[in-house]
Design an enzyme around this catalytic site. Sequence first.
Site, PDB file in Angstrom:
ATOM      1  N   CYS A 284       4.182  10.096   4.027  1.00 40.45           N
ATOM      2  CA  CYS A 284       3.601   8.916   3.319  1.00 40.45           C
ATOM      3  C   CYS A 284       4.693   8.235   2.966  1.00 40.45           C
ATOM      4  O   CYS A 284       5.863   8.799   2.638  1.00 40.45           O
ATOM      5  CB  CYS A 284       3.007   9.602   2.100  1.00 40.45           C
ATOM      6  SG  CYS A 284       2.500   8.343   0.829  1.00 40.45           S
ATOM      7  N   THR A 285       4.998   6.883   2.932  1.00 35.94           N
ATOM      8  CA  THR A 285       5.977   6.268   2.877  1.00 35.94           C
ATOM      9  C   THR A 285       6.576   6.396   1.314  1.00 35.94           C
ATOM     10  O   THR A 285       7.626   5.991   1.038  1.00 35.94           O
ATOM     11  CB  THR A 285       5.761   4.551   3.098  1.00 35.94           C
ATOM     12  OG1 THR A 285       4.656   4.223   2.288  1.00 35.94           O
ATOM     13  CG2 THR A 285       5.485   4.501   4.579  1.00 35.94           C
ATOM     14  N   GLU A 286       5.897   6.655   0.441  1.00 40.63           N
ATOM     15  CA  GLU A 286       6.390   7.035  -1.053  1.00 40.63           C
ATOM     16  C   GLU A 286       7.144   8.281  -1.176  1.00 40.63           C
ATOM     17  O   GLU A 286       7.589   8.184  -2.054  1.00 40.63           O
ATOM     18  CB  GLU A 286       5.111   7.027  -2.096  1.00 40.63           C
ATOM     19  CG  GLU A 286       4.625   5.668  -2.209  1.00 40.63           C
ATOM     20  CD  GLU A 286       3.718   4.962  -1.250  1.00 40.63           C
ATOM     21  OE1 GLU A 286       3.162   3.899  -1.227  1.00 40.63           O
ATOM     22  OE2 GLU A 286       3.035   5.898  -0.469  1.00 40.63           O
TER      23      GLU A 286
ATOM     24  N   THR B 241       2.618   1.556   5.881  1.00 42.50           N
ATOM     25  CA  THR B 241       1.967   2.909   5.137  1.00 42.50           C
ATOM     26  C   THR B 241       1.454   3.754   6.318  1.00 42.50           C
ATOM     27  O   THR B 241       0.996   3.426   7.297  1.00 42.50           O
ATOM     28  CB  THR B 241       0.869   2.434   4.506  1.00 42.50           C
ATOM     29  OG1 THR B 241      -0.178   3.343   4.233  1.00 42.50           O
ATOM     30  CG2 THR B 241      -0.039   1.139   5.285  1.00 42.50           C
ATOM     31  N   ASN B 242       1.670   5.138   6.114  1.00 45.26           N
ATOM     32  CA  ASN B 242       1.067   5.935   7.316  1.00 45.26           C
ATOM     33  C   ASN B 242      -0.488   6.159   7.228  1.00 45.26           C
ATOM     34  O   ASN B 242      -0.940   6.080   8.334  1.00 45.26           O
ATOM     35  CB  ASN B 242       1.749   7.339   7.075  1.00 45.26           C
ATOM     36  CG  ASN B 242       3.233   7.511   7.286  1.00 45.26           C
ATOM     37  OD1 ASN B 242       3.731   7.560   8.520  1.00 45.26           O
ATOM     38  ND2 ASN B 242       4.315   7.201   6.187  1.00 45.26           N
ATOM     39  N   THR B 243      -1.111   6.241   6.031  1.00 48.31           N
ATOM     40  CA  THR B 243      -2.451   6.393   6.155  1.00 48.31           C
ATOM     41  C   THR B 243      -3.237   5.190   6.744  1.00 48.31           C
ATOM     42  O   THR B 243      -4.061   5.554   7.523  1.00 48.31           O
ATOM     43  CB  THR B 243      -3.009   6.494   4.602  1.00 48.31           C
ATOM     44  OG1 THR B 243      -2.309   7.711   3.838  1.00 48.31           O
ATOM     45  CG2 THR B 243      -4.316   6.787   4.531  1.00 48.31           C
TER      46      THR B 243
ATOM     47  N   GLN C  66     -10.610   3.573   1.171  1.00 48.96           N
ATOM     48  CA  GLN C  66     -10.259   4.823   1.592  1.00 48.96           C
ATOM     49  C   GLN C  66     -11.097   5.832   0.924  1.00 48.96           C
ATOM     50  O   GLN C  66     -11.664   6.768   1.608  1.00 48.96           O
ATOM     51  CB  GLN C  66      -8.777   4.987   1.346  1.00 48.96           C
ATOM     52  CG  GLN C  66      -7.735   4.198   1.995  1.00 48.96           C
ATOM     53  CD  GLN C  66      -6.311   4.391   1.355  1.00 48.96           C
ATOM     54  OE1 GLN C  66      -6.211   4.946   0.231  1.00 48.96           O
ATOM     55  NE2 GLN C  66      -5.317   4.232   2.024  1.00 48.96           N
TER      56      GLN C  66
ATOM     57  N   MET D 173       1.011  -1.143   0.022  1.00 49.06           N
ATOM     58  CA  MET D 173       0.075   0.092   0.150  1.00 49.06           C
ATOM     59  C   MET D 173       0.742   1.187   0.134  1.00 49.06           C
ATOM     60  O   MET D 173       1.111   2.067   0.826  1.00 49.06           O
ATOM     61  CB  MET D 173      -0.759   0.069   1.347  1.00 49.06           C
ATOM     62  CG  MET D 173      -1.741  -1.123   1.156  1.00 49.06           C
ATOM     63  SD  MET D 173      -2.608  -1.495   2.842  1.00 49.06           S
ATOM     64  CE  MET D 173      -1.308  -2.373   3.716  1.00 49.06           C
TER      65      MET D 173
END
Length: 235
Positions: free
Chosen positions: A196-198, A83-85, A52, A10
Amino acid sequence: MTTIGLIGGMSWESTAVYYRLLNEGVRARRGGLRSADILLHSLDFAPVAEMQAQGDWDGAGALLAESALRLERAGAGCLLLCTNTMHKVADRITAATRVPFLHLADVTAKAVKRRGVRRPLLLATRFTMEQRFYLGRLAAFGIEAMVPDEAQRAEIHRVIYEELCRGRIAPASKARYLAIIEEAAAQGADGVILGCTEIGMLIGQDDLDLPVFDTTALHVEAALDFALAAESQAA
């Protein structure tokens, strides 16, 4: 070495970064042919992203709790949600499992406090920037994070989902992110959380004078500390 359980996918772009950094970290700390002991469950992101968008956090929570259980049953000694979200549903994971869960917001907050940063700018998905599940967790550590304005939040979110999660790195988007950070610095931001991990795929410390907190890298370091603790004590 404790087996690290990763709930990933994710997106898989940032999960791949987790996998690489964990293995590089073990090699750097232990040398030779050492690598990380990892169990990975990589989910199909499309259904999660739809949940989401629809606000179906109960459904998403149930899905991630089941993923965590699968990892625990397979032998994971700790859990990371990559994933942060989706830390919005972290309580569903901790309620369903018994092994330690390394909460990404807590790991980040501790790193921010160590640097003496008080008002970092939070860059993340709209869910993370606008809802209290993450900002409130930071606030519990005395960190009052700043967030960009509405138009900037929309653009940051768009770049994450339409570009970074699809492996696209656009120079124009990088320039836009840096401009948003520059504006926030003029308003008093004293650090930047890549929430955000990206986002670490797009910008990093080399691009900025302010302290940068890459949540993916911080999460990895916390996992390595935990996973290698028993080895260190034995040595």
